[in-house]
Design an enzyme around this catalytic site. Structure first.
Site, PDB file in Angstrom:
ATOM      1  CD  GLU A 225     -61.090 -17.691 -85.781  1.00 11.00           C
ATOM      2  OE1 GLU A 225     -61.520 -16.663 -86.321  1.00 11.00           O
ATOM      3  OE2 GLU A 225     -60.106 -17.689 -85.012  1.00 11.00           O
ATOM      4  CB  CYS A 260     -66.344 -15.241 -92.370  1.00  8.84           C
ATOM      5  SG  CYS A 260     -64.540 -15.198 -92.469  1.00  8.84           S
TER       6      CYS A 260
END
Ligand code: NAD
Ligand SMILES: CC1=C(/C=C/C(C)=C/C=C/C(C)=C/C=C/C=C(C)/C=C/C=C(C)/C=C/C=C(\C)C=O)C(C)(C)CCC1
Length: 520
Positions: A225, A260
């Site tokens: 991720e 993110c």
């Protein structure tokens, strides 16, 4: 219990092999295969989070200056919700999945094909600093649900969270099945020399690449991720520019933009730029009536290194600051800042900001915007847009900031170099599960399936082919050919494409016929 975190202590390197081996040993006892056992662990995790709430809220404040509102919404309560959701659905996820049509041809239906959901084994979960509770413990929810044992490695950049996480996991969950190793690169390297059944890594692309290379040496599967330089697109079609400004500013204010998925840059039709900037300022004033620095809601940058990384992007830009711009190193404070730029080579465009700053890049056409976005990062983690089909990304939100990632039950993950694999909701369970296909060949079927044995018999093969082979409805150029079979089907199905369609058509015809013949 005191709310001040114990002083950060890295796990002794020599203890790491034992911790890993204990977790593997616990998996081999098979106790994790018991679904009730998994549920008990999830319930214990839920209550541990509830009981450690004051500690975690304070730790998030001390590590990141995170407000208690965000600490609850996006971290502690978020993971608690995950536990509850998984508890509600686990019974249905673990069930064997019977395989029938269209996966299994009718001729093989006697073999009782099914998919058994098996835990992968013992997994390593490595977390980043920005959401130190959520991004470490949500993968753990998936691992527990799937029946894995796990070792967790929190980010050393959020030491208070790391220490409380260790305490809550090791005191409340099954001893040895779930452990926390604290530390930085040496400890992660020591963990990486152990054998895992999966590694779930959340963090930067640079470290993700190190992890993937190391894992490849032992063919260990990884979920990555990662981050990305996420674009937002605002075209002339934008119905409400004020709303766009407000929502995009949200993406840069939550956790001080250390998200993110938040936008790195906004590609905007050049005619809309002045109004967009005005609306940004209005939204800013709304969110921070006394200025961002005075707001109890805005997080701080995690440490000096990241503060200077972000500052350097602002120092090096050739663009013009059009909103914000204040920095205070003593508080690790950076004001939400927008910079108007005109070059893809600008520092504001070239790096992932991972902070409260973003750039505004005026464009003439949508094509130009797409070219720039593809040049900056072809496979970003997120995208905010009206142009879904023109460019890919891990996820996308239309008309908002990162909303596709703000719901804990829908799949979330990157694509290409922004990540491999997905989790959240059922995807979390799937991520730690081996989908094992099982076939069961009944003894009585031996005569029926003997065609496979030597000496081979072409006649038997031809017979089997007649039963199983489907003749193509297309020619060598790939064109669909409406042959005899098609017209027969069409005729008998009265033009219906499915059996259900044909049935309904026949029903109408028969009813009409009946009514016609029985009319008075
Ligand atoms: N896709 C996502 O869900 C997601 C979520 C959060 C953050 N991110 C990304 O993570 C980055 C920021 O997080 P970060 O700074 O904590 O990431 P990072 O990659 O620096 O650190 C992540 C983890 O890796 C460990 N680590 C660091 N260097 C290492 C090395 N050389 N070898 C082995 N392990 C090492 C750290 O101790 C930490 O636990 C940003 O790029 C952001 O976009 C992605
Ligand atoms: C309440 C009623 C209704 C509906 C209300 C609605 C739709 C409320 C919406 C609330 C919103 C918009 C909440 C926003 C939440 C944001 C969150 C949780 C952000 C999370 C961020 C995360 C997880 C960050 C992750 C970071 C990562 C992965 C990487 O860095 C109605 C309208 C239905 C009517 C009845 C009442």
């Amino acid at each position: 219990m005191a709310t001040k975190a114990p002083e950060f202590q890295a796990t002794a390197l020599e203890a790491i092999p034992k911790i890993a081996s204990l977790a593997r040993g616990q998996f081999r006892t098979h106790k994790t295969k018991n679904v009730e056992w998994r549920k008990t662990q999830l319930r214990k995790l839920y209550w541990a989070l509830e009981d450690f709430k004051p500690q975690l809220v304070e730790a998030l404040k001390s590590d990141l200056g995170k407000s208690s509102f965000e600490a609850l919404l996006t971290e502690v309560d978020w993971v608690k919700k995950d536990c509850m959701w998984m508890l509600d659905h686990l019974d249905s996820f673990v069930k064997d999945q019977k395989l029938g049509s269209p996966d299994v041809p009718a001729t093989y239906s006697i073999m009782n094909f099914r998919v058994k959901k098996e835990p992968l084994g013992t997994v390593l979960i490595i977390g980043p600093y920005n959401y130190p509770i959520q991004l470490l413990l949500c993968p753990l929810v998936g691992a527990i649900a799937a029946g894995c044992t796990a070792v967790l490695k929190p980010s050393e950049l959020t030491p208070a969270c790391a220490m409380w996480t260790k305490e809550l996991i090791e005191k409340r969950l099954d001893s040895g099945s779930f452990s926390v190793v604290n530390g930085a690169i040496p400890e992660t390297n020591a963990l990486m020399t152990e054998k895992w059944d999966k590694i779930f890594f959340t963090g930067s692309a640079q470290v993700g690449s190190i992890i993937a290379q190391k894992a490849a040496q032992t063919l260990t599967p990884v979920v990555l991720e990662l981050g990305g330089k996420n674009p937002a697109f605002i075209t002339k079609n934008c119905g409400n520019l004020a709303l766009a400004a407000r929502r995009l500013l949200w993406g840069k204010t939550q956790n001080a933009g250390q998200v993110c998925m938040s936008q790195n840059y906004v590609l905007i039709d050049k005619d809309l730029v002045p109004t967009f900037i005005e609306f940004l300022k209005v939204a800013y004033k709304d969110m921070f009536p006394n200025g961002a620095k005075a707001s109890p809601d805005l997080s701080r940058i995690v440490n000096k290194r990241h503060f200077h990384r972000i500052k350097k992007m602002l120092d090096d830009t050739q663009g013009k600051i059009v909103m914000g711009g204040e920095l205070d190193e003593s508080e690790l404070y950076i004001e939400p800042t927008a910079v108007l730029v005109n070059s893809v080579n600008d520092s504001m465009m070239q790096e992932e900001s991972f902070g409260p700053i973003f750039s505004i890049y005026p464009v003439n056409t949508l094509d130009e915007a797409l070219n720039i976005a593809n040049l900056i990062h072809k496979t970003p983690l997120s995208l905010f847009t009206f142009v879904l089909n023109e460019m890919t990304s891990g996820g996308a939100t239309i008309n908002d900031g990162f909303f596709h990632g703000a719901v804990n039950t829908v799949p979330f993950g990157g694509v290409g170099d922004s990540g491999w694999g997905a989790y959240r909701g059922k995807a979390s369970f799937d991520s730690f599960t081996h989908f094992r296909t099982i076939a069961e060949t009944p003894g009585w079927a031996e005569k029926l399936i003997r065609v496979r044995y030597m000496p081979y018999d072409f006649k038997a093969l031809a017979f089997l082919n007649r039963l199983t082979e489907k003749s193509p409805n297309f020619d060598r150029s790939g064109k669909v050919v409406k042959g005899f079979g098609y017209w027969i089907k069409f005729l008998f199905g009265l033009g219906g494409k499915s059996a259900k369609g044909a049935f309904l058509r026949w029903l109408v015809v028969l009813v009409a016929h009946y009514m016609y013949t029985n009319r008075s």
